[in-house]
Each structure stands twice: as structure tokens, then as C-alpha cells.
Design an enzyme around this catalytic site. Structure first.
Site, mmCIF file in Angstrom:
data_model
loop_
_atom_site.group_PDB
_atom_site.id
_atom_site.type_symbol
_atom_site.label_atom_id
_atom_site.label_comp_id
_atom_site.label_asym_id
_atom_site.label_seq_id
_atom_site.Cartn_x
_atom_site.Cartn_y
_atom_site.Cartn_z
ATOM 1 N N ASP A 90 0.896 -0.958 -0.051
ATOM 2 C CA ASP A 90 -0.092 0.099 -0.245
ATOM 3 C C ASP A 90 0.945 1.162 0.062
ATOM 4 O OD1 ASP A 90 -2.200 -1.673 0.303
ATOM 5 O OD2 ASP A 90 -2.764 -1.008 2.194
ATOM 6 N N ASP A 119 -6.352 -5.381 8.485
ATOM 7 C CA ASP A 119 -4.917 -5.143 8.003
ATOM 8 C C ASP A 119 -4.040 -5.254 9.127
ATOM 9 O OD1 ASP A 119 -5.859 -4.884 5.381
ATOM 10 O OD2 ASP A 119 -5.903 -2.780 5.495
#
Length: 146
Positions: A90, A119
Site C-alpha cells: 500500500d 489489516d
């Protein structure tokens, strides 16, 4: 040609839902993003406070609009029934500051909508991403790209 079983089709669909969800966040397509969340979704970044509810999660992510960008690169998606596990990189981009880091995500999909988004990331990796991002403002060659 062999026919896929319904469970295989469901698994593929669940992986596609998760991919579409994160790609919608990347595109800041919050209508699609919200439509893929269940009303009672649980969103966890392990080590940070849990956020409950599709409206709250969407409001949080919509807060980035015009201020920050989210980027995602998938390395692997593994599906077992309603669970999708992915490894990805990310990036959060705030003007010239780019924070790029590794993430492992766990998603539960029910009735075509995400009911759990959890996450995992390493805070030390985030610290390094911040240092590299700050240095990258001064020395653009140091910036990472997807």
C-alpha cells in the site's frame, strides 16, 4: 474444459470483490467502495482502534479525498470460502510525501459484501516508510514506486 464447482466460483467472486473494493479506494470511487461494505463491517488495523459500520468506514476513507491518495499493488490473494487473505503493498501519498509499506489483509465476504477488513502491518516498516518518504521529498530518486 472442466466445469468449476460453485464453491470455486464463490471463491473467485470473493477475491474479485476484495480486489474491486481496494481498487475503488485507490480510485476514490466511494460509491463503489461503500456498496462493497456490509452495514455492520468491522475494520481493524491491528494495533489501532477498531471502526465499526459501513458508514463510519466510508466517512473515514472519504476524509482522504483531496488530501491524500491511496495506492495498492497486489502480490497474492488466497481464498478459502468466504475468507480472502492478501499480501500487498500500500502507499499513502500526501502531496510530495509517499509512504509505501507492506500489508497483509484478511477479509470476510458475506452475500457479496465485506463484513470484516483486518489489516496487519509492521510499525517499524511504517517508520522506515516515513523516513524514506521524507528523504524522498528532498532526493526524489529515493522515492519508491509500485
Amino acid at each position: 474444459m472442466t466445469e468449476q464447482t460453485p464453491s470455486t466460483n464463490t471463491s473467485v467472486d470473493n477475491a474479485d470483490i476484495v480486489r474491486s473494493f481496494l481498487e475503488a479506494l485507490q480510485a476514490q470511487d466511494f460509491e463503489t467502495f461503500a456498496a462493497l461494505l456490509s452495514d455492520d463491517v468491522i475494520y481493524q488495523n491491528v494495533g489501532l482502534p477498531t471502526i465499526r459500520g459501513g458508514l463510519r468506514v466510508t466517512k473515514l476513507m472519504r476524509g482522504m479525498e483531496g488530501k491524500a491518495r491511496f495506492e495498492v499493488k497486489f502480490h497474492r490473494n488466497v481464498v478459502e470460502g468466504s475468507t480472502v487473505l492478501n499480501e500487498r503493498t500500500d502507499a499513502i501519498v500526501l502531496g510530495p510525501l509517499r509512504l509505501q509499506f507492506w500489508v497483509c489483509g484478511v477479509f470476510e465476504v458475506a452475500d457479496g459484501r465485506i463484513s470484516l477488513w483486518r489489516d496487519y502491518f509492521d510499525f517499524y516498516d511504517m517508520f522506515k516508510a516515513t523516513l524514506r518518504g521524507v528523504i524522498g521529498i528532498v532526493i526524489p530518486a529515493v522515492r519508491r514506486t509500485m
